[in-house]
Design a protein around this motif. Structure first.
Motif, short mmCIF file in Angstrom:
data_model
loop_
_atom_site.label_atom_id
_atom_site.label_comp_id
_atom_site.label_asym_id
_atom_site.label_seq_id
_atom_site.Cartn_x
_atom_site.Cartn_y
_atom_site.Cartn_z
N GLY A 56 -21.23 -3.56 -3.05
CA GLY A 56 -19.94 -3.45 -3.72
C GLY A 56 -20.09 -2.75 -5.05
N THR A 57 -19.01 -2.59 -5.70
CA THR A 57 -19.04 -1.98 -7.02
C THR A 57 -17.87 -2.51 -7.83
OG1 THR A 57 -19.28 0.11 -8.20
CG2 THR A 57 -17.64 0.05 -6.44
N ARG A 58 -17.98 -2.35 -9.13
CA ARG A 58 -16.89 -2.77 -10.00
C ARG A 58 -16.46 -1.56 -10.83
NH1 ARG A 58 -17.08 -5.95 -6.89
NH2 ARG A 58 -17.36 -8.21 -6.99
N PHE A 59 -15.23 -1.58 -11.22
CA PHE A 59 -14.68 -0.48 -12.00
C PHE A 59 -14.29 -1.00 -13.38
CE2 PHE A 59 -13.85 0.22 -7.51
CZ PHE A 59 -14.49 1.44 -7.32
N LEU A 60 -14.70 -0.27 -14.41
CA LEU A 60 -14.50 -0.74 -15.78
C LEU A 60 -13.42 0.08 -16.46
CD1 LEU A 60 -18.21 -1.13 -16.92
CD2 LEU A 60 -16.78 -2.76 -15.68
N GLU A 61 -12.74 -0.56 -17.36
CA GLU A 61 -11.80 0.17 -18.22
C GLU A 61 -12.63 0.94 -19.23
OE1 GLU A 61 -8.92 1.50 -20.75
OE2 GLU A 61 -10.47 0.14 -21.44
N PRO A 62 -12.39 2.23 -19.39
CA PRO A 62 -13.33 3.07 -20.16
C PRO A 62 -13.57 2.60 -21.59
CG PRO A 62 -11.75 4.41 -18.97
CD PRO A 62 -11.30 3.02 -18.82
N ARG A 63 -12.53 2.23 -22.28
CA ARG A 63 -12.73 1.94 -23.70
C ARG A 63 -13.30 0.54 -23.93
NH1 ARG A 63 -7.02 3.76 -26.07
NH2 ARG A 63 -6.43 2.92 -24.04
N GLY B 286 -12.58 -4.14 -8.37
CA GLY B 286 -13.83 -4.10 -7.63
C GLY B 286 -13.59 -3.85 -6.16
N LEU B 287 -14.62 -3.36 -5.55
CA LEU B 287 -14.53 -3.09 -4.12
C LEU B 287 -15.81 -3.61 -3.49
CD1 LEU B 287 -12.76 -1.64 -1.99
CD2 LEU B 287 -14.14 0.38 -2.38
N ASP B 288 -15.70 -4.45 -2.48
CA ASP B 288 -16.87 -5.01 -1.80
C ASP B 288 -16.75 -4.75 -0.30
OD1 ASP B 288 -18.42 -6.67 -3.89
OD2 ASP B 288 -16.31 -7.24 -4.20
N VAL B 289 -17.88 -4.63 0.31
CA VAL B 289 -17.88 -4.44 1.75
C VAL B 289 -19.05 -5.23 2.34
CG1 VAL B 289 -19.30 -2.34 1.64
CG2 VAL B 289 -17.81 -2.74 3.61
N ALA B 290 -18.81 -5.77 3.51
CA ALA B 290 -19.87 -6.50 4.21
C ALA B 290 -19.86 -6.09 5.67
CB ALA B 290 -19.65 -8.01 4.10
N LEU B 291 -21.04 -5.91 6.18
CA LEU B 291 -21.19 -5.58 7.59
C LEU B 291 -21.96 -6.71 8.26
CD1 LEU B 291 -21.01 -3.54 9.96
CD2 LEU B 291 -23.19 -2.61 9.17
N GLU B 292 -21.36 -7.30 9.27
CA GLU B 292 -22.01 -8.40 9.97
C GLU B 292 -22.12 -8.07 11.46
OE1 GLU B 292 -20.85 -12.62 8.66
OE2 GLU B 292 -19.05 -11.41 8.34
N VAL C 56 -10.82 -6.07 -1.97
CA VAL C 56 -10.39 -5.42 -3.20
C VAL C 56 -10.14 -6.52 -4.23
CG1 VAL C 56 -8.62 -4.00 -4.29
CG2 VAL C 56 -9.33 -3.51 -1.95
N THR C 57 -10.77 -6.37 -5.39
CA THR C 57 -10.61 -7.34 -6.45
C THR C 57 -9.88 -6.68 -7.62
OG1 THR C 57 -12.66 -8.42 -5.82
CG2 THR C 57 -11.82 -8.90 -8.03
N ILE C 58 -8.92 -7.38 -8.13
CA ILE C 58 -8.17 -6.87 -9.28
C ILE C 58 -8.26 -7.89 -10.40
CG2 ILE C 58 -5.93 -6.11 -10.13
CD1 ILE C 58 -5.21 -5.43 -7.24
#
Lengths: 410, 393
Positions: free
Chosen positions: B348-355, B362-368, B389-391
């Motif tokens: 997964g990854t997270r997205f930051l506010e620039p300042r 965030g966005l996560d993925v799982a493969l099972e 999707v995480t907000i």
């Protein structure tokens, strides 16, 4: 940043597209994951409610369809020991024609009398229809008896004979009168222009036939006059034929059959109908799915009739159980069940009444009753007699049904 | 290296897009051959992050709904949306079929209560899934004559778990939580039967089976150095079962007890293991009374870990891995013991506010890949792709 956004959007769009497709199938196995294992089909026979299967006919309600009110008229020459004569009275032919407020006398050039043959025994030969002038023409109606009609059918009143070709099974039969022959169809002044005639079938052996009745609007007896006006106006020389419509038509029989009120009787003249009531168990009526319902009737006598004729049992359900006056459901596409009867047979008569039985269930909740009649009614030579609860041979309803599936505990 | 970031408006736009794309799907988990009996196949009330670890982080993860004490992990308002794509192949003695579906197994919203040491959260997750369609042909004797019957049973829906929970961040690394669960949902079911003899009318029966029950759960988290201990207990009582608004039965729902350990094996690696026991046999009597195959108690076991690939940016593409084994409560054939084993991989990854450098999305993925089996006749393997999707607005 733009790249991240694009990747996210692409992933989401792909997921969204995939979400539009769904395939939930899982392999079934019997026994095991088998819907049919839990959806048992039941079969039961329900007899008509005792004493609640009734015949309504001439003896209790006067009958339903009288002679001449059906789609055909009977002619019989000893068929099953019965003679039958058809009669017709036409509207008056006027002494003059009024055209544009002017009355014109006319002379009759020719006359056509005709009938439409609907059914006959194809094996019978040498058939002919004799046409007789009937006495007291203006008063001919349903009160005229067989004896009175037969008394008029003497050579002096014979006005024509229409041979029926042995190969003809149905069609129009005409007798045309011209010249001197017109005298035989002249209408006496005492009859005020009204012609009443009787039809008698002759043949080399006992047989019968059905001819068209005017009661259904078509194919009734015909009486057409072809005229020439007494005028020098050449524009009026060619007049269209002058048909006279049927004011009354009917038939009389030498034998009157009275139905036994303890049996289930349908047909006859005037016609009888029968109402069968069934006590359907609540678990079937309220919550099952009826997949097949068969009415079974046991004949008490071989079904008689005209060989070659097509007679069917007419089975309907009713909107309300009001006895003989119960209004019948009459949607011919789905709600009128007909079972063709085999003449001379003593076999159990079966009619598939599934589409009617489902109307007894929610949401319609119609009374669980079947109204039986014969087709054609008031016309055929057939009267079918079946066992009743009073005879100990009750009508039966065989129901095949499925109870609600136990969805809550699969 | 330039920091990857996403402004909030775009994060929200992506989340909305995800919601819109998946909106037609009901809130249930994957359908399965093993969801045809009883109350269906149990859902896993876990976040994508937990699923990526085989479920081993479920009781430690605030985005999951297994342990209310894990809500203490949520320190900013967080909403997560989870979607699952299921590709499966099922086989029975009669043959094999493939299927696929997309579902929303989990939605959560949680956040702190002001500056107090409390967090509250609401989640909506799959309790059991009754999505399936089964078609068979068999021979039946109708009026003494053998007739071929073609039967199709379809069910869409299942039970859902609406959880309202609160957690308290106590002293000495003790976190405790409690939650109230509203178990609700319905299955729209239909049966179609056709007969080779067309004088028999086809059967079409439908019913909406709805369920209603309540439950409570409590949980605890305690950190002792590199080891964190988690435990939970839950009881769900009985659920009312209504058929088209008419009460038809009550079915027992399980009590659950679980425990887990999480080990911080270094700056890059976290490991966890957990087990949950569920007394599904509480439903046994009601299901057998209705003619079903009954229910059995289950144990879920999971192990897994999370490897941080970038210590400077631990939120960026960690590698999650794990495996799980569980008994399934509702056997296809009475007396059998169905089970499921699965391995998982996720990231997964997270997205930051620039300042402000604050995490906003965030966005996560799982493969099972899971394998399910019962006896020697029933098998199923499935690929489950779960994305979340995480907000954090």
């Amino acid at each position: 940043m733009r790249r991240s956004t694009s990747v996210v959007a692409a992933v989401v769009l792909l997921a969204g597209l995939a979400a539009c497709q769904e395939k939930l199938e899982a392999p079934g196995e019997c026994p095991g994951i088998c819907p049919g294992d839990r959806s048992t089909v039941f079969d039961t026979v329900i007899t008509a409610s005792v004493g609640q299967d009734s015949t309504f006919g001439p003896t209790n309600v006067g009958g339903f369809v009288a002679a001449g009110q059906g789609n055909s008229l009977q002619l019989a020459n000893g068929l099953n020991g019965v003679d039958a004569r058809a009669v017709a009275r036409f509207t008056a032919r006027p002494e003059s024609l009024v055209i544009n407020d002017t009355s014109y006398a006319y002379t009759v050039d020719s006359v056509a009398l005709g009938v439409t043959l609907l059914r006959r025994d194809p094996a019978a030969t040498g058939l002919a229809i004799e046409i007789y002038r009937l006495s007291s023409a203006p008063t001919l109606d349903s009160t005229r008896t067989f004896a009175q009609v037969d008394a008029d059918m003497v050579p002096a009143n014979l006005i024509g004979v229409i041979p029926v070709p042995d190969t003809l099974t149905s069609g129009v039969l005409l007798k045309v009168y011209k010249g001197a022959a017109l005298d035989s169809v002249a209408i006496p002044a005492a009859d005020a222009g009204i012609l009443a005639i009787g039809y008698r079938l002759t043949s080399t052996s006992a047989t019968g036939a059905r001819i068209g009745s005017a009661a259904t609007g078509t194919a009734g007896p015909e009486f057409v006059s072809y005229l020439t006006l007494a005028t020098s106006d050449t524009a009026l020389l060619h007049q269209p034929p002058l048909p006279r419509i049927v004011a009354y038509n009917g038939f009389v029989s030498s034998v009157t059959t009275v139905p036994d009120s303890t049996t289930i009787t349908v047909g006859g003249i005037p016609s009888s109908r029968a109402l069968l009531r069934f006590d359907i168990p609540p678990h079937i009526r309220d919550s099952s799915t009826i997949i097949r319902a068969t009415l079974e009737l046991t004949p008490l006598a071989a079904t008689s009739g005209l060989p070659g004729d097509s007679v069917a049992l007419d089975v309907r359900t009713v909107l309300a159980d009001l006895g003989a006056k119960s209004p019948r459901l009459s949607d011919p596409a789905t709600r009128v069940i007909t079972a063709l009867l085999t003449l001379g047979s003593m076999d159990t008569v079966r009619a598939d009444v599934t589409s009617l039985a489902t109307l007894w269930q929610p949401p319609n909740h119609l009374p669980p009753a079947l109204f039986l009649a014969l087709q054609p009614e008031g016309s055929s030579f057939t009267q079918a007699v079946y066992g009743s609860t009073r005879q100990g041979v009750a009508p039966r309803l065989r129901l095949t049904y499925v109870l609600p599936y136990p969805f809550e505990t699969p | 290296m330039r920091q990857r970031s996403l402004v909030p408006s775009r994060a929200v736009a992506c989340a909305v897009l995800a919601l819109a794309a998946l909106a037609p799907a009901p809130l249930v988990a994957q359908s399965s051959l093993f969801g045809t009996r009883g109350l269906g196949i149990p859902g896993r009330a876990q976040s994508v992050r937990a699923l990526g670890t085989g479920g081993s982080f479920g009781m430690f993860d605030g985005g999951s709904s297994e342990n209310p004490a894990a809500l203490s992990d949520i320190t900013v308002l967080t909403a997560t949306f989870t979607g699952m794509q299921n590709f499966r192949s099922s086989s029975a003695p009669s043959g094999s079929v493939s299927g696929r579906d997309t579902r929303f197994p989990q939605i959560t919203v949680a956040g702190p209560v002001g500056r107090r040491p409390f967090s509250v959260g609401a989640s909506y997750s799959t309790y059991t899934d009754r999505d399936f369609r089964v078609a068979t042909t068999s021979e039946v004797q109708l009026r003494g004559v053998p007739i071929t019957s073609s039967d199709t049973l379809t069910s869409r829906g299942g039970l859902n778990d609406l959880r309202l929970g609160v957690a308290w961040r106590g002293p000495s690394a003790w976190n405790v939580g409690a939650a109230f669960h509203l178990i609700t949902g319905s299955a729209r079911t239909e049966l179609r039967r056709g007969f080779s003899d067309t004088t028999y009318s086809p059967v079409f029966q439908t019913a909406e089976i709805s369920y209603a029950g309540v439950g409570v759960s409590v949980g605890v988290l305690h950190a002792m150095g590199p080891i964190t201990f988690a435990a939970m207990a839950r009881t769900d009582g009985d659920a009312n079962v209504d058929r088209d608004s008419t009460r038809v039965s009550r079915v027992g729902l399980p009590a659950s007890f679980g425990a887990g350990l999480r080990y911080d094996a270094g700056p890059r690696l976290d490991l966890a293991a957990q087990g949950i026991y569920r007394s599904w046999s509480a439903a046994d009597a009601a299901l057998i009374a209705g003619g079903g195959t009954g229910a059995q108690n289950t144990v879920d076991l999971a192990v897994g870990g999370e490897y941080t690939t970038d210590l400077r940016r631990p939120y960026r593409r960690p590698i999650r891995f794990g495996a799980h084994y569980t008994r399934l409560p509702f056997p296809v054939l009475a007396g059998e013991r169905p089970s499921e084993f699965g391995v998982a991989l996720g990231s997964g990854t997270r997205f930051l506010e620039p300042r402000s450098r604050r995490e906003v999305a965030g966005l996560d993925v799982a493969l099972e890949h899971v394998w399910r089996r019962e006896g020697t006749g029933y098998r199923e393997s499935a690929w489950l792709i779960t994305f979340g999707v995480t907000i954090r607005p």
